[in-house]
Design a protein around this motif. Structure first.
Motif, PDB file in Angstrom:
ATOM      1  N   SER A   1       0.830  -1.283  -0.033  1.00 38.35           N
ATOM      2  CA  SER A   1       0.198  -0.029  -0.092  1.00 38.35           C
ATOM      3  C   SER A   1       0.815   1.156   0.083  1.00 38.35           C
ATOM      4  CB  SER A   1      -0.988  -0.009   1.186  1.00 38.35           C
ATOM      5  OG  SER A   1      -0.179   0.233   2.373  1.00 38.35           O
ATOM      6  N   SER A   2       2.128   1.167   0.613  1.00 37.98           N
ATOM      7  CA  SER A   2       3.004   2.344   0.422  1.00 37.98           C
ATOM      8  C   SER A   2       4.355   1.753   0.520  1.00 37.98           C
ATOM      9  CB  SER A   2       2.691   3.282   1.551  1.00 37.98           C
ATOM     10  OG  SER A   2       3.184   2.971   2.659  1.00 37.98           O
ATOM     11  N   ILE A   3       5.321   2.621   0.134  1.00 39.04           N
ATOM     12  CA  ILE A   3       6.767   2.091   0.197  1.00 39.04           C
ATOM     13  C   ILE A   3       7.818   3.132   0.570  1.00 39.04           C
ATOM     14  CG2 ILE A   3       7.126   2.591  -2.301  1.00 39.04           C
ATOM     15  CD1 ILE A   3       8.459  -0.457  -2.438  1.00 39.04           C
ATOM     16  N   ILE A   4       8.893   2.774   1.396  1.00 44.58           N
ATOM     17  CA  ILE A   4       9.610   4.093   1.699  1.00 44.58           C
ATOM     18  C   ILE A   4      11.123   3.480   0.742  1.00 44.58           C
ATOM     19  CG2 ILE A   4      11.412   4.549   3.473  1.00 44.58           C
ATOM     20  CD1 ILE A   4       9.066   3.953   5.580  1.00 44.58           C
ATOM     21  N   THR A   5      11.579   4.714   0.052  1.00 44.93           N
ATOM     22  CA  THR A   5      12.576   4.618  -0.634  1.00 44.93           C
ATOM     23  C   THR A   5      14.012   5.117  -0.027  1.00 44.93           C
ATOM     24  OG1 THR A   5      11.081   4.286  -2.502  1.00 44.93           O
ATOM     25  CG2 THR A   5      13.760   4.809  -3.034  1.00 44.93           C
ATOM     26  N   LEU A   6      15.119   4.469   0.168  1.00 46.73           N
ATOM     27  CA  LEU A   6      16.327   5.182   0.617  1.00 46.73           C
ATOM     28  C   LEU A   6      17.211   5.542  -0.632  1.00 46.73           C
ATOM     29  CD1 LEU A   6      16.638   2.375   3.438  1.00 46.73           C
ATOM     30  CD2 LEU A   6      15.642   4.713   3.580  1.00 46.73           C
ATOM     31  N   ASP A   7      17.855   6.584  -0.511  1.00 47.59           N
ATOM     32  CA  ASP A   7      18.683   7.359  -1.359  1.00 47.59           C
ATOM     33  C   ASP A   7      20.228   7.052  -1.344  1.00 47.59           C
ATOM     34  OD1 ASP A   7      18.741   8.543  -4.054  1.00 47.59           O
ATOM     35  OD2 ASP A   7      19.846   9.964  -3.024  1.00 47.59           O
ATOM     36  N   GLU A   8      20.599   6.070  -1.682  1.00 44.46           N
ATOM     37  CA  GLU A   8      22.097   5.647  -1.285  1.00 44.46           C
ATOM     38  C   GLU A   8      22.989   6.730  -1.527  1.00 44.46           C
ATOM     39  OE1 GLU A   8      23.601   2.025  -2.947  1.00 44.46           O
ATOM     40  OE2 GLU A   8      25.714   2.481  -2.136  1.00 44.46           O
ATOM     41  N   LYS A   9      22.817   7.941  -2.633  1.00 43.82           N
ATOM     42  CA  LYS A   9      23.832   8.676  -3.051  1.00 43.82           C
ATOM     43  C   LYS A   9      23.600   9.643  -2.052  1.00 43.82           C
ATOM     44  CE  LYS A   9      24.824   8.302  -8.080  1.00 43.82           C
ATOM     45  NZ  LYS A   9      23.797   7.209  -8.118  1.00 43.82           N
ATOM     46  N   SER A  10      22.601   9.807  -1.352  1.00 41.05           N
ATOM     47  CA  SER A  10      22.258  11.118  -0.246  1.00 41.05           C
ATOM     48  C   SER A  10      23.026  10.598   0.926  1.00 41.05           C
ATOM     49  CB  SER A  10      20.704  11.378   0.052  1.00 41.05           C
ATOM     50  OG  SER A  10      20.276  11.864  -1.227  1.00 41.05           O
ATOM     51  N   LEU A  11      22.918   9.310   1.143  1.00 40.52           N
ATOM     52  CA  LEU A  11      23.640   8.717   2.431  1.00 40.52           C
ATOM     53  C   LEU A  11      24.914   8.852   2.143  1.00 40.52           C
ATOM     54  CD1 LEU A  11      22.835   5.572   4.249  1.00 40.52           C
ATOM     55  CD2 LEU A  11      24.869   5.667   3.341  1.00 40.52           C
ATOM     56  N   GLN A  12      25.513   8.767   1.143  1.00 37.72           N
ATOM     57  CA  GLN A  12      27.008   8.608   0.909  1.00 37.72           C
ATOM     58  C   GLN A  12      27.431  10.047   1.104  1.00 37.72           C
ATOM     59  OE1 GLN A  12      27.765   7.585  -3.066  1.00 37.72           O
ATOM     60  NE2 GLN A  12      30.302   7.405  -2.600  1.00 37.72           N
ATOM     61  N   ASN A  13      26.741  11.140   0.601  1.00 35.18           N
ATOM     62  CA  ASN A  13      26.842  12.356   0.654  1.00 35.18           C
ATOM     63  C   ASN A  13      26.892  12.885   2.305  1.00 35.18           C
ATOM     64  OD1 ASN A  13      26.561  15.381  -0.267  1.00 35.18           O
ATOM     65  ND2 ASN A  13      24.989  15.049   1.253  1.00 35.18           N
ATOM     66  N   ASN A  14      26.176  12.478   3.085  1.00 35.01           N
ATOM     67  CA  ASN A  14      25.941  12.650   4.388  1.00 35.01           C
ATOM     68  C   ASN A  14      27.480  12.211   5.203  1.00 35.01           C
ATOM     69  OD1 ASN A  14      23.698  13.783   3.610  1.00 35.01           O
ATOM     70  ND2 ASN A  14      22.230  12.315   4.645  1.00 35.01           N
TER      71      ASN A  14
END
Ligand SMILES: *Cc1c(COP(=O)(O)O)cnc(C)c1O
Length: 383
Positions: free
Chosen positions: A4-17
């Protein structure tokens, strides 16, 4: 979409942080990634392998069960530190696995020693000092007792850390209190030193303290919220930007949360929408039913206040938030159809709904919004 819904995690943003925080803290300071509360709602099983891939070599959790989840997804044996709950029956496993843990009273120290003796192993402890938060930790007298217990049981205890927690470094109004805590910490540390106990890590700072009080970085910083791309508070954000030419936010948010339109309704003027009488249609309107609600972490306090993105436009949540459904006003979207994407947190076209927007309209902290995201929502990583 099956879910019904999905959470997406952005690897490039994590790498940036990770890269930004490593550079900022410098090579002498160990970063411990705080992944309690299911990695601030991001998902321990999804986030920890990404942190590991991008060079995080130390992990902090609140409880034994979280520590085991981290332990099971790491590909190498990096240190894990439990900052809070361990039941006595789990202590043996903690010691066997070499997991570090806070000792905030001498009862825990005794449990650690009796288990370590049986196992003929050393327990990795972090002595937590009570320096003024008045939550958990050893006061000076208890620290002295702990020291004598440790001296008697030196073969079973490794003092890995000496730590405390600061009571609100993200707010300037707490400055005098934090300064007093840091002084008290140093005073208590000198007691350890006088007793020839030299912990590997002195650590006191969370995200806010690492930025606002650079001296508080010491040997290790326990960074949670900023690794996920959020500033601890607007004050920390503003202080960072003071004296800077460049006004680009160096942090990027990792998480987005999407759903889809489950059903579309035409509502006549004068009809109430959802439970009760909190929303009355003032004209004929069109509504979209979205299959997420407070059981997934969409707070009831967003009733009649929340916003979602559909077709690149902000749509109002109308009526009360249900357990598994919210209703959005899509009167201005004549082309909307069942199955169309709905963004609850994140970007769509040129617009974005931030977690902080939730907090602004509902009085929740960023932390709280994230921690409430249900573990049942599927998480996927976008490379
Ligand atoms: C949660 C927590 C942190 C991390 O705090 P952030 O503000 O998310 O960086 C650090 N230390 C302790 C003891 C914590 O409980």
């Amino acid at each position: 979409m099956t879910n019904s819904s999905i959470i997406t995690l952005d690897e490039k943003s994590l790498q940036n942080n990770v890269a930004f925080l490593k550079k900022k803290m410098g090579s002498k300071v160990q970063i411990s990634a705080v992944v309690k509360a299911n990695a601030y709602g991001h998902g321990i099983e999804q986030i920890v392998p990404l942190f590991e891939k991008h060079g995080i070599t130390h992990y902090s959790v609140f409880s034994y069960s979280e520590a085991i989840r981290v332990y099971n997804v790491l590909s190498e044996r990096h240190p894990i530190m439990i900052m809070g709950w361990i039941s006595d029956k789990d202590m043996a496993d903690v010691i066997k696995k070499g997991i570090g843990f806070f000792v905030f009273n001498n009862e825990r120290l005794e449990v650690a020693i009796s288990n370590a003796k049986k196992l003929k192993l050393k327990a990795n402890i972090h002595l937590e000092a009570e320096t003024g938060m008045n939550r958990s930790g050893l006061n000076t007298e208890e620290l002295n007792t702990a020291i004598s217990i440790i001296k008697l049981n030196a073969e079973f205890i490794h003092v890995e850390g000496f730590c405390t927690h600061l009571a609100g470094a993200e707010s300037i109004s707490n400055h005098p209190r934090i300064v007093r805590q840091l002084k008290k910490y140093q005073k208590m540390f000198s007691i350890l030193k006088a007793n020839d106990i030299t912990p590997t890590y002195r650590h006191v700072a969370n995200s806010a303290a690492s930025f606002v009080y650079p001296k508080a970085r010491m040997d290790l910083v326990r960074i949670g919220i900023m690794l996920y791309g959020f500033w601890s508070s607007i004050e920390v954000f503003i202080q960072y930007f003071n004296n800077k030419q460049d006004r680009m936010d160096p942090l990027r948010r990792i998480l987005s949360w999407n759903s889809q339109i489950m059903s579309i309704q035409e509502i006549k003027m004068g009809e109430f929408v959802s439970y009760g009488i909190s929303y009355l249609a003032q004209t004929d309107i069109k509504t979209a039913i979205i299959p997420i609600g407070y059981s997934q972490g969409y707070s009831r306090s967003l009733s009649n206040r929340g916003l979602v993105l559909i077709h690149g436009q902000l749509c109002n949540v109308i009526g009360v938030v249900n357990m598994n459904m919210v209703i959005a006003d899509i009167t201005n979207l004549p082309d909307a159809e069942v199955g169309d994407e709905v963004v609850i947190i994140g970007k769509q076209d040129s617009l974005e709904i931030k977690v902080s927007a939730f907090s602004d309209i509902s009085n929740q902290l960023n932390y709280e919004v994230l921690a409430h995201l249900s573990e049942k929502i599927k998480r996927v990583v976008k490379n």
